[in-house]
Scaffold this motif. Structure first.
Motif, PDB file in Angstrom:
ATOM      1  N   GLY A   9       0.807  -1.209   0.000  1.00 56.19           N
ATOM      2  CA  GLY A   9       0.000   0.000   0.000  1.00 56.19           C
ATOM      3  C   GLY A   9       0.839   1.256   0.000  1.00 56.19           C
ATOM      4  N   LYS A  16      -5.859  -2.097   2.541  1.00 52.17           N
ATOM      5  CA  LYS A  16      -4.998  -3.122   1.934  1.00 52.17           C
ATOM      6  C   LYS A  16      -5.440  -4.533   2.329  1.00 52.17           C
ATOM      7  CE  LYS A  16      -0.738  -3.437   3.591  1.00 52.17           C
ATOM      8  NZ  LYS A  16      -1.183  -2.338   4.464  1.00 52.17           N
ATOM      9  N   GLU A  99       0.477 -10.204   1.847  1.00 49.40           N
ATOM     10  CA  GLU A  99       0.212  -8.818   2.259  1.00 49.40           C
ATOM     11  C   GLU A  99       1.384  -8.255   3.048  1.00 49.40           C
ATOM     12  OE1 GLU A  99      -2.797  -6.065   4.953  1.00 49.40           O
ATOM     13  OE2 GLU A  99      -3.206  -8.214   4.752  1.00 49.40           O
ATOM     14  N   VAL A 128      -1.983  -0.777  -3.486  1.00 55.33           N
ATOM     15  CA  VAL A 128      -3.310  -0.327  -3.062  1.00 55.33           C
ATOM     16  C   VAL A 128      -3.205   1.123  -2.600  1.00 55.33           C
ATOM     17  CG1 VAL A 128      -5.215  -0.709  -1.458  1.00 55.33           C
ATOM     18  CG2 VAL A 128      -3.978  -2.659  -2.410  1.00 55.33           C
TER      19      VAL A 128
END
Length: 207
Positions: A9, A16, A99, A128
């Motif tokens: 992000g 995110k 992530e 993101v």
């Protein structure tokens, strides 16, 4: 290695984790958050489970740090030494959504940033970004940081209300694909996220 997509992000708390959950659920992919900081308010792994990712598809974190701050400092406060070799991508035949924590230049240790880890992985990244004020600057800086390290960028996914000019100019100046925009959902649950994700993104891009 199976298809891996990294979700990062432009900042923290921009959506995110919600995007990563939607993507993992839509692809039937495994989800992995390698470093989790801050355990009191729950983990991102626990949250994606509530958003449609099966428990069997959620991989355990390499590091779970109690202190809610940047991983490098959380590890020091918790008395943990983060070893980069433990951040190797998990093996497996299924697709994987990874992530990151916070933004692209968040420190994992005092000598390595998440962007550096992404470069080691050499897998496509989805950036993101929120659609609110400031997103052009934050997005373009993040894109430059990734490109400087040779990290492949799949595109930018926006979160929030539509802001056509901001979304378009990030894609144009940054020379990246505009993947789509996920609106803020109320209520937010697995069903509403699944519907919104399929309505706003072309899943073939991620396959």
């Amino acid at each position: 290695m199976s298809k891996t997509i990294i979700v990062t992000g432009t900042d923290t708390d921009i959506g995110k984790t919600v995007f990563a959950a939607g993507l993992a659920a839509a692809l039937g992919a495994r989800y992995w958050k390698p470093v989790q900081s801050g355990l009191v308010d729950g983990t991102d792994a626990a949250r994606v489970k509530t958003l449609g990712v099966p428990r069997t598809h959620i991989l355990p974190e390499a590091y779970r740090l109690a202190t809610p701050c940047s991983p490098h400092l959380a590890a020091e406060i918790d008395g943990v030494s983060i070893e980069v070799d433990r951040l190797a991508l998990p093996a497996g035949d299924d697709a994987l959504v990874v992530e990151g924590a916070g933004g692209v230049l968040v420190p994992v240790t005092r000598t390595m940033l998440f962007a550096d880890v992404f470069a080691r992985w050499n897998q496509p990244v989805v950036l993101v970004a929120r659609t609110g004020l400031g997103t052009i600057n934050h997005s373009l800086l993040s894109i430059e940081a990734l490109r400087a390290r040779g990290v492949p960028i799949l595109g930018v996914a926006f979160i929030g209300e539509p802001v056509e000019d901001s979304e378009a100019i990030v894609a144009e100046i940054g020379k990246v694909r505009r993947l789509g925009r996920l609106p803020r959902l109320d209520p937010l649950n697995g069903e509403t996220l699944e519907a919104a994700f399929h309505s706003n993104f072309d899943l073939e891009i991620f396959r």
